[in-house]
Design a protein around this motif. Structure first.
Motif, short mmCIF file in Angstrom:
data_model
loop_
_atom_site.label_atom_id
_atom_site.label_comp_id
_atom_site.label_asym_id
_atom_site.label_seq_id
_atom_site.Cartn_x
_atom_site.Cartn_y
_atom_site.Cartn_z
N ASN A 182 -10.97 0.63 6.72
CA ASN A 182 -12.17 0.26 6.03
C ASN A 182 -13.31 1.36 6.59
O ASN A 182 -14.19 1.94 5.69
CB ASN A 182 -12.92 -1.09 6.26
N ILE A 231 -2.89 4.34 2.86
CA ILE A 231 -1.76 3.18 2.35
C ILE A 231 -0.44 2.87 3.18
O ILE A 231 -0.22 1.97 3.35
CB ILE A 231 -1.69 3.30 0.85
N ASP A 263 -7.41 11.76 -2.51
CA ASP A 263 -6.44 10.98 -2.94
C ASP A 263 -5.34 11.25 -1.78
O ASP A 263 -4.54 10.20 -1.77
CB ASP A 263 -5.90 11.84 -4.27
N MET A 277 -12.35 4.46 4.53
CA MET A 277 -12.73 4.39 3.21
C MET A 277 -14.25 4.61 3.07
O MET A 277 -14.69 4.93 1.82
CB MET A 277 -12.40 2.84 2.60
N ASP A 306 -0.79 -1.46 -8.67
CA ASP A 306 -1.55 -0.50 -7.85
C ASP A 306 -2.96 0.09 -8.54
O ASP A 306 -3.00 -0.34 -9.62
CB ASP A 306 -0.73 0.76 -7.51
N PRO A 307 -3.79 0.49 -7.89
CA PRO A 307 -5.17 1.04 -8.34
C PRO A 307 -4.84 1.62 -9.47
O PRO A 307 -5.95 1.65 -10.80
CB PRO A 307 -5.88 1.58 -7.49
N ASN A 309 -10.75 -3.62 -3.02
CA ASN A 309 -11.81 -2.42 -2.70
C ASN A 309 -11.32 -1.41 -3.42
O ASN A 309 -12.03 -0.66 -3.90
CB ASN A 309 -12.29 -2.41 -1.07
N LEU A 310 -9.88 -1.26 -3.08
CA LEU A 310 -9.25 0.30 -3.54
C LEU A 310 -9.40 0.24 -5.04
O LEU A 310 -9.73 1.20 -5.62
CB LEU A 310 -8.03 0.19 -3.17
N LYS A 358 -15.34 6.48 -0.30
CA LYS A 358 -15.80 5.99 -1.45
C LYS A 358 -16.54 6.92 -2.31
O LYS A 358 -16.59 6.97 -3.68
CB LYS A 358 -16.76 4.85 -0.93
N LEU A 408 -5.93 8.84 1.01
CA LEU A 408 -5.49 7.52 0.99
C LEU A 408 -3.98 7.42 0.63
O LEU A 408 -3.52 6.38 1.35
CB LEU A 408 -6.05 7.24 -0.49
N GLU A 409 -3.44 8.34 -0.18
CA GLU A 409 -2.17 7.84 -0.62
C GLU A 409 -0.85 8.37 0.67
O GLU A 409 0.14 7.90 0.67
CB GLU A 409 -1.61 8.78 -1.60
#
Ligand code: B1M
Length: 230
Positions: free
Chosen positions: A92, A64, A56, A95, A217-218, A128-129, A99, A59-60
């Protein structure tokens, strides 16, 4: 002469964000030339996970924000489409390592979720996210990809009538296609729930076109699905 970049930062998330922003995919990728032979987003994201950084946070705190900077630079014409594309490829490549963590949320599936980026639109990073996070939330995700038209969404719903549908759009022009798809789905499958999102999309637009929910957002998407089955 192009000077070699020596990372000024010692924090791995800062380095990773820098790689994504610069479009540095992996060690062997020749672009950008001043980062030749250095680790890229691929190696650094793997290393961060090995060092115990939470997916997380990767990602964050790195991916992002880096893509947001890329977007701002593009808006200000400080970079152009090729650089933007390299940044997306670098993101990507990171990612790929994240994943499995997002997918391992739960084994029992809570339901099916069909997602696609609407016709005319090739942006898939956000989609994709969202797909990954929802899969991590325990749903079976049927990802139709990018540039998905009405027929493909309807076919997927015919095959999976109880599925929730997610539409992503990143362009103000393709938001219009979102409207056509929502109308067609509601005509044929009036009980289907439709979630929409993407940078230009708003809650007001969601209500205007008759979709069921807008998630910025996701996590918003995950929360919406969660309350549908609770
Ligand atoms: Co494009 N692009 N792009 N682009 N691109 C934008 C979107 C743009 C805002 C850049 C700018 O001008 N500042 C602009 C759109 C302007 C507008 O219409 N308002 C733009 C443009 C103009 C274009 C082209 C037309 C450029 C050209 O060719 N002249 C072209 C269009 C191609 C097409 O689709 N037909 C184009 C092409 C590309 C690339 C191919 C180079 C590349 C996409 C690569 C890829 O996706 N595989 C690209 C990129 C990378 C961007 C930016 C820089 C980044 C998009 C991104 O991935 N962001 C973007 C500028 C920006 O966003 N600031 C831009 C990161 C991602 C995590 O965020 O997708 O918003 P996002 O997703 C978020 C939320 O929106 C939400 O969750 C995600 C995480 O928070 N979300 C959902 C998304 N979908 C959701 C669905 C949900 C719920 C939430 O439920 C179903």
């Amino acid at each position: 002469m192009i000077n070699e970049i020596i990372f000024p930062m010692d924090n791995i998330l800062e380095k990773l964000a820098y790689c994504v922003e610069s479009g540095k995919i992996n060690k062997t990728s020749p672009y950008p030339p001043n980062m030749k032979d250095q680790d890229g987003a691929d190696e650094l994201s793997k290393q961060a996970l090995e060092e115990g950084v939470k997916p997380d946070d990767i990602l964050e705190k790195a991916l992002i924000p880096a893509m947001a900077n890329v977007g701002n630079k593009f808006s200000k014409k400080e970079i152009y489409v090729p650089q933007m594309l390299m940044a997306a490829k670098a993101m990507n490549s990171a990612m790929v390592h994240l994943k499995p963590f997002f997918q391992s949320g739960e084994t029992k599936r809570k339901g099916k979720f069909i997602i696609g980026t609407v016709s005319g639109d090739l942006h898939d990073i956000g989609k994709n996210l969202v797909a990954m996070m929802i899969e991590g939330g325990g749903w079976e995700v049927i990802d139709l990809g990018v540039d998905v038209g009405t027929e493909k969404f309807l076919k997927a719903l015919d095959e999976n009538p109880s599925a929730v549908v997610g539409l992503s759009a990143l362009l103000t022009t393709t938001m219009e296609n979102m409207k056509k798809i929502v109308i067609a789905i509601k005509e044929k499958h009036s009980d289907s729930k439709i979630l929409i999102g993407g940078a230009p999309v708003t809650n007001e637009y969601c209500m205007k076109i008759g979709a069921d929910f807008y998630a910025p957002d996701p996590q918003g998407a995950v929360n919406y699905l969660k309350q549908l089955v609770s």
